[in-house]
Design a protein around this motif. Structure first.
Motif, PDB file in Angstrom:
ATOM      1  N   GLN A 345      32.867  39.346 -58.244  1.00 11.85           N
ATOM      2  CA  GLN A 345      32.251  38.694 -59.606  1.00 11.85           C
ATOM      3  C   GLN A 345      31.040  39.387 -59.518  1.00 11.85           C
ATOM      4  O   GLN A 345      29.883  39.562 -58.740  1.00 11.85           O
ATOM      5  CB  GLN A 345      32.307  37.734 -58.015  1.00 11.85           C
ATOM      6  CG  GLN A 345      31.404  36.627 -59.675  1.00 11.85           C
ATOM      7  CD  GLN A 345      31.372  35.009 -58.679  1.00 11.85           C
ATOM      8  OE1 GLN A 345      32.109  35.065 -57.653  1.00 11.85           O
ATOM      9  NE2 GLN A 345      30.348  34.215 -58.613  1.00 11.85           N
ATOM     10  N   ASP A 531      24.144  29.740 -55.160  1.00 13.89           N
ATOM     11  CA  ASP A 531      26.058  29.532 -55.192  1.00 13.89           C
ATOM     12  C   ASP A 531      26.959  30.721 -55.094  1.00 13.89           C
ATOM     13  O   ASP A 531      28.485  30.433 -55.237  1.00 13.89           O
ATOM     14  CB  ASP A 531      25.982  28.536 -56.285  1.00 13.89           C
ATOM     15  CG  ASP A 531      25.499  26.788 -55.846  1.00 13.89           C
ATOM     16  OD1 ASP A 531      24.779  27.079 -54.855  1.00 13.89           O
ATOM     17  OD2 ASP A 531      25.039  26.360 -56.808  1.00 13.89           O
ATOM     18  N   TYR A 532      26.648  32.074 -55.656  1.00 13.24           N
ATOM     19  CA  TYR A 532      27.473  33.068 -55.175  1.00 13.24           C
ATOM     20  C   TYR A 532      28.576  33.481 -54.053  1.00 13.24           C
ATOM     21  O   TYR A 532      27.673  33.708 -53.056  1.00 13.24           O
ATOM     22  CB  TYR A 532      26.796  34.210 -55.271  1.00 13.24           C
ATOM     23  CG  TYR A 532      27.534  36.102 -55.507  1.00 13.24           C
ATOM     24  CD1 TYR A 532      28.107  36.253 -57.136  1.00 13.24           C
ATOM     25  CD2 TYR A 532      28.144  36.436 -54.831  1.00 13.24           C
ATOM     26  CE1 TYR A 532      28.385  37.195 -57.628  1.00 13.24           C
ATOM     27  CE2 TYR A 532      28.767  37.319 -55.246  1.00 13.24           C
ATOM     28  CZ  TYR A 532      28.945  37.801 -56.095  1.00 13.24           C
ATOM     29  OH  TYR A 532      29.343  39.100 -55.935  1.00 13.24           O
ATOM     30  N   ARG A 533      29.369  33.228 -54.269  1.00 19.39           N
ATOM     31  CA  ARG A 533      30.562  33.148 -53.633  1.00 19.39           C
ATOM     32  C   ARG A 533      31.158  34.937 -53.709  1.00 19.39           C
ATOM     33  O   ARG A 533      31.839  35.458 -52.975  1.00 19.39           O
ATOM     34  CB  ARG A 533      31.044  32.302 -53.004  1.00 19.39           C
ATOM     35  CG  ARG A 533      30.359  31.275 -52.658  1.00 19.39           C
ATOM     36  CD  ARG A 533      29.810  30.678 -51.334  1.00 19.39           C
ATOM     37  NE  ARG A 533      29.369  30.221 -51.033  1.00 19.39           N
ATOM     38  CZ  ARG A 533      28.295  29.824 -51.317  1.00 19.39           C
ATOM     39  NH1 ARG A 533      27.544  30.857 -52.090  1.00 19.39           N
ATOM     40  NH2 ARG A 533      27.728  28.820 -50.970  1.00 19.39           N
ATOM     41  N   GLY A 537      34.529  36.794 -50.905  1.00 16.39           N
ATOM     42  CA  GLY A 537      34.054  36.151 -49.649  1.00 16.39           C
ATOM     43  C   GLY A 537      34.166  36.870 -48.052  1.00 16.39           C
ATOM     44  O   GLY A 537      33.733  36.802 -47.373  1.00 16.39           O
ATOM     45  N   ASP A 541      30.753  41.118 -50.683  1.00 16.31           N
ATOM     46  CA  ASP A 541      30.834  40.135 -51.877  1.00 16.31           C
ATOM     47  C   ASP A 541      29.108  39.130 -51.320  1.00 16.31           C
ATOM     48  O   ASP A 541      27.702  39.326 -51.620  1.00 16.31           O
ATOM     49  CB  ASP A 541      31.365  38.748 -51.853  1.00 16.31           C
ATOM     50  CG  ASP A 541      32.114  38.796 -52.223  1.00 16.31           C
ATOM     51  OD1 ASP A 541      32.361  39.705 -53.703  1.00 16.31           O
ATOM     52  OD2 ASP A 541      33.674  39.097 -52.670  1.00 16.31           O
ATOM     53  N   LYS A 542      28.682  39.519 -49.763  1.00 17.13           N
ATOM     54  CA  LYS A 542      27.795  38.744 -49.189  1.00 17.13           C
ATOM     55  C   LYS A 542      26.602  39.885 -50.094  1.00 17.13           C
ATOM     56  O   LYS A 542      25.522  39.477 -49.635  1.00 17.13           O
ATOM     57  CB  LYS A 542      27.853  38.525 -48.045  1.00 17.13           C
ATOM     58  CG  LYS A 542      26.629  37.855 -47.609  1.00 17.13           C
ATOM     59  CD  LYS A 542      27.209  38.113 -45.237  1.00 17.13           C
ATOM     60  CE  LYS A 542      25.729  37.304 -44.838  1.00 17.13           C
ATOM     61  NZ  LYS A 542      25.965  37.910 -42.870  1.00 17.13           N
ATOM     62  N   LYS A 545      25.415  40.082 -52.885  1.00 15.59           N
ATOM     63  CA  LYS A 545      24.555  38.910 -53.895  1.00 15.59           C
ATOM     64  C   LYS A 545      23.090  38.697 -53.101  1.00 15.59           C
ATOM     65  O   LYS A 545      22.144  38.372 -53.140  1.00 15.59           O
ATOM     66  CB  LYS A 545      24.695  37.548 -52.386  1.00 15.59           C
ATOM     67  CG  LYS A 545      23.932  36.443 -53.058  1.00 15.59           C
ATOM     68  CD  LYS A 545      24.224  34.957 -52.208  1.00 15.59           C
ATOM     69  CE  LYS A 545      23.414  33.918 -51.797  1.00 15.59           C
ATOM     70  NZ  LYS A 545      24.418  32.715 -51.475  1.00 15.59           N
TER      71      LYS A 545
END
Length: 590
Positions: A345, A531-533, A537, A541-542, A545
């Motif tokens: 994302q 709010d980025y997921r 997930g 992804d973490k 961010k």
């Protein structure tokens, strides 16, 4: 147990337990001593390399000081403010001397590297070349322009380290092809710049020369693997530099540092004379290309390099001169676009950069058509990762033997070093919870055989045909898409190698692609990031961010793509994007 074995092997010899203990202790001591000696040799090689670097910086300082003493009152700030095209014109017409320009940039590069640690070597021959240059009757397109080059680009009399201890003892016997052509065009290569260890990383740190930081924010990475180039140019210490790109290594530091960078089609420019830890890998196409502060600089560079000298020096390069007609065309473009690839994302600022650029292009009369890269998961896992590491990372690990692994590369290297069976088991266990990470781990096992390697090459060709067919069906001229960014916090690129999906796609396809900065991170972007997921997930992804946090005010770029051998169209599109973004910035300012 050992004593029993010895009795079986030597039944008629009385085995003394004390002798065995002494033997084992002696063997263990010998192993420890050998390891210590090996580590000490590595340390000595690195210390010698650092002394050479420090001596080069001292020579830069002395050269700049001597010039200032002989030429008091030189307006260096004026010279440093000139765009490359304007500087080149003044050098060619004689209103500025190559000597003034070279020593001005030597002084500035020294100041920049003292701040961000980006220069690894001073190319002393630049002063001799300067003397020869003033005697030349014909002036090339880059006459008198100081050039910086990435560490592993060969330069006669200098070492191309690739950030690896194994390469420290090899002094280059001749210039790389690109350096030869640059010199024939009048350019003056004057420094080499830092890279991450092995260059299979997009941070910029190695155990020989240390960490290079982003001049725009020292907590951030300058990107990589051409990170030293990105930092030096963004800091003002160079006008034009050369990097290489096998997964985004020109485009990522350009994106992170707010520069323009072009990854040409493979072999549009010669890559002869470059050091690589993965020499022989053909599944993913690497290439060499320019990095600069604006698109005009890239255009001038490509005009200069796509010349008869290049085609004669390297007959494997197709003799295709720069196509002025294509570049100067004002015909409206039909542009495919996407603001996310479905694998990672995009950060809020990445997505906004594409959407704002899309609106600007539509307002300028171009046609924008939605596009999505087909089967991106398949591309990243089966074509890029499995292709880049088709040997299971064996060649790369060989180059790291006896080396001290840089902390920023450890998580990658530890994964590469896992036996294939453990990678397979790990992928099986992770699949239900973290399917993306499981697929990546499985891809790192490589292809397993020559037969499978041929199949992998055929799969790349099939995908390229599929992608071009979709491009043709939509009648596209070019594609607009995100460039990974903004600049990552230091240490994160090594933990997120797969996040290069936005750039490595075009290495798999072997399409020309460039990046252009169009905006900066806003406080709203930073708020939206909370709010980025991500799409999965998962841990990656973490980490993404976390990687882009704290970037307000830093540049954000978009990526511009054309079909193979259409660098001129790619540059024309990049120039259009740059012009529109600049006009928008001016309108917002006023």
């Amino acid at each position: 147990m050992i004593q029993e074995k010895l009795r079986q092997l030597l039944p008629e010899v009385e085995v003394d337990p004390r002798a065995i203990s002494a033997l084992l202790c002696g063997s263990a001591t010998a192993i420890l001593v050998l390891k210590w000696v090996g580590r000490r040799r590595i340390q000595e090689k690195m210390e010698e390399a650092r002394r050479t670097r420090d001596l080069g910086l001292e020579r830069m300082e002395q050269a700049a000081w001597k010039f200032k003493q002989k030429n008091p009152g030189v307006q260096t700030s004026f010279i440093l403010s000139l765009p490359l095209v304007e500087l080149a014109e003044k050098l060619k017409e004689g209103s500025l001397s190559p000597e003034i320009v070279l020593y001005t940039y030597i002084d500035k590069a020294l100041a920049v590297t003292q701040e961000v640690n980006c220069v690894t070597d001073f190319i002393q021959g630049c002063e001799e070349q300067l003397q020869e240059l003033t005697k030349q009757k014909e002036k090339g397109l880059l006459y008198g322009v100081p050039i910086s080059i990435k560490d592993h680009i060969g330069c006669k009399g200098h070492i191309s380290t690739g950030g690896l201890v194994q390469f420290l003892s090899k002094v280059e016997e001749e210039d790389s092809m690109i350096v030869k052509v640059l010199k024939r065009q009048g350019a003056i290569p004057f420094v080499k710049t830092n890279v991450p260890q092995s260059m299979i990383n997009y941070d910029c740190s190695n155990v020989i020369f240390g960490q290079t930081v982003n001049p725009l924010n020292h907590k951030k990475s300058p990107g990589g693997s051409s990170g030293g180039e990105g930092a030096l140019i963004a800091g003002g210490g160079s006008l034009l530099g050369f990097g290489t790109d096998v997964a985004g290594s020109i485009r990522l530091p350009s994106s992170f540092c707010g520069l323009c960078g072009l990854k040409p089609t493979g072999n549009r420019l010669s890559h002869g004379g470059l050091v690589s830890p993965i020499m022989g890998m053909k599944s993913v196409t690497g290439t060499i290309g320019p990095m600069a502060r604006d698109v005009d600089s890239l255009v001038l560079c490509m005009r200069a390099l796509l010349c008869e000298d290049l085609f004669q020096l390297d007959p494997t390069v197709p003799p295709i001169p720069f196509n002025e007609e294509v570049y100067s065309s004002s015909k409206p473009l039909r542009i495919g676009f996407y603001d996310g690839d479905g694998y990672f994302q995009p950060s809020p600022s990445m997505k906004r950069a594409v959407q704002e650029t899309k609106r600007l292009l539509q307002g300028a009369g171009h046609t924008l058509v939605p596009f999505s890269p087909p089967r991106i998961d398949y591309v990243v896992d089966e074509l890029f990762t499995k292709g880049l590491f088709s040997d299971g990372a064996a060649n790369l690990l060989d180059k790291l033997k006896g080396d001290i692994v840089d902390p920023n590369l450890k998580s990658q290297v530890n994964t590469y070093r896992l036996p294939v069976v453990l990678k397979r088991i790990g992928a099986l266990l992770l699949k239900p919870v973290y399917p993306r990470i499981a697929r990546d781990l499985n891809a790192l096992c490589g292809v397993g055989s020559a037969k499978n390697l041929w199949k992998q090459h055929a799969a790349v060709e099939a995908y390229r045909k599929e992608f071009i067919a979709k491009w043709r069906k939509l009648q596209l001229d070019v594609i607009l898409c995100p460039a990974l960014g903004p600049a990552f916090n230091a240490g994160y690129p090594g933990k997120l190698f797969a996040a290069t999906s936005y750039t490595n796609l075009y290495n798999v396809l072997n399409f020309p692609a460039g990046v252009v900065p169009v905006t900066t991170v806003t406080h709203i972007d930073e708020e939206e990031l909370k709010d980025y997921r991500g799409h999965y997930g998962d841990l990656w992804d973490k980490r993404l961010k976390e990687a882009v946090e704290g970037a307000v005010g830093l540049p954000v770029a978009v990526q511009c793509v054309a079909l193979p051998w259409q660098e001129e169209l790619c540059l024309r599109f990049m120039k259009e994007v740059e012009t529109l973004a600049h006009k928008r910035k001016q309108s917002l300012t006023y």
